[in-house]
Design an enzyme around this catalytic site. Structure first.
Site, short mmCIF file in Angstrom:
data_model
loop_
_atom_site.label_atom_id
_atom_site.label_comp_id
_atom_site.label_asym_id
_atom_site.label_seq_id
_atom_site.Cartn_x
_atom_site.Cartn_y
_atom_site.Cartn_z
N HIS A 63 0.84 -1.20 0.00
CA HIS A 63 0.00 0.00 0.00
C HIS A 63 0.87 1.25 0.00
O HIS A 63 1.91 1.29 0.64
CB HIS A 63 -0.94 0.01 1.21
N SER A 80 -6.10 3.39 -5.88
CA SER A 80 -5.55 4.22 -4.81
C SER A 80 -5.67 5.70 -5.14
O SER A 80 -5.99 6.52 -4.27
CB SER A 80 -4.08 3.87 -4.55
N GLU A 83 -9.27 6.72 -4.56
CA GLU A 83 -9.60 6.70 -3.14
C GLU A 83 -8.99 7.91 -2.42
O GLU A 83 -9.67 8.58 -1.63
CB GLU A 83 -9.09 5.38 -2.51
N ILE A 116 -2.55 2.53 6.96
CA ILE A 116 -3.61 2.11 6.04
C ILE A 116 -4.95 2.38 6.69
O ILE A 116 -5.20 1.99 7.83
CB ILE A 116 -3.48 0.61 5.68
N ALA A 118 -9.24 2.76 5.25
CA ALA A 118 -10.23 2.85 4.17
C ALA A 118 -10.76 4.28 4.18
O ALA A 118 -11.46 4.68 5.10
CB ALA A 118 -11.35 1.83 4.38
#
Length: 165
Positions: A63, A80, A83, A116, A118
């Site tokens: 990530h 990514s 997002e 990380i 969401a």
């Protein structure tokens, strides 16, 4: 192209730069037709959780840093990029960018993998607050939190490709 190759091409990036999750899920026979978010996600999560700690660490390390050097260089995966842009991380002030950079550096030094989360539905202030809170966690707890966030990201990515089921 075979059905397996088609599946891996379509879903191999659900877990960031970790196509082995889709490959193993497909090979396990646990991918049921019709494909749904719930079914594919359950199969993927089972593989991810059964993976060795080193493999899960590899997924975490795949990530990108939030608002980090890959974003600046335009080298994020399309998922990514979308997002992070959706959370406003592509529109940080110089001061905000400096804060993210400092937190990214401290976090990776402490935990050995990037922060990380969401980001869907979150803004930059929400993300910074979570960052500043989680950086004080013990490594074991933060590893578990990061893995749970990876699973959430996978569900969100699948929801853009499949019916819920």
């Amino acid at each position: 192209m075979s059905a397996r190759a088609d599946f891996i091409e379509k879903f191999g990036g659900i877990f960031e730069h970790s196509p082995f999750i889709a490959e193993r899920a497909y090979d396990s026979g646990n991918i049921l037709v019709p494909l749904t978010v719930r079914g594919v996600h359950a199969a993927f999560v089972a593989i991810f959780r059964a993976a060795s700690e080193a493999e899960r660490l590899g997924v975490l390390r795949a990530h990108p840093d939030l608002a980090g050097r890959l974003a600046i260089a335009g080298e994020l995966t399309e998922d990514s990029r979308k997002e992070q842009a959706g959370a406003g991380l592509d529109r940080l002030s110089p001061q905000e960018h400096a804060r993210f950079t400092a937190l990214n550096t401290a976090y990776v030094e402490k935990f050995g993998f990037p922060f990380i989360i969401a980001v869907k539905g979150l803004g930059k202030d929400d993300i910074l607050a979570a960052f500043e809170r989680r950086i004080h966690n013990p490594r074991e707890g933060e590893f578990a939190t990061a893995c749970a966030e990876v699973e959430k990201i996978a569900a969100l990515r699948l929801s853009g490709l499949l019916p819920p089921g």
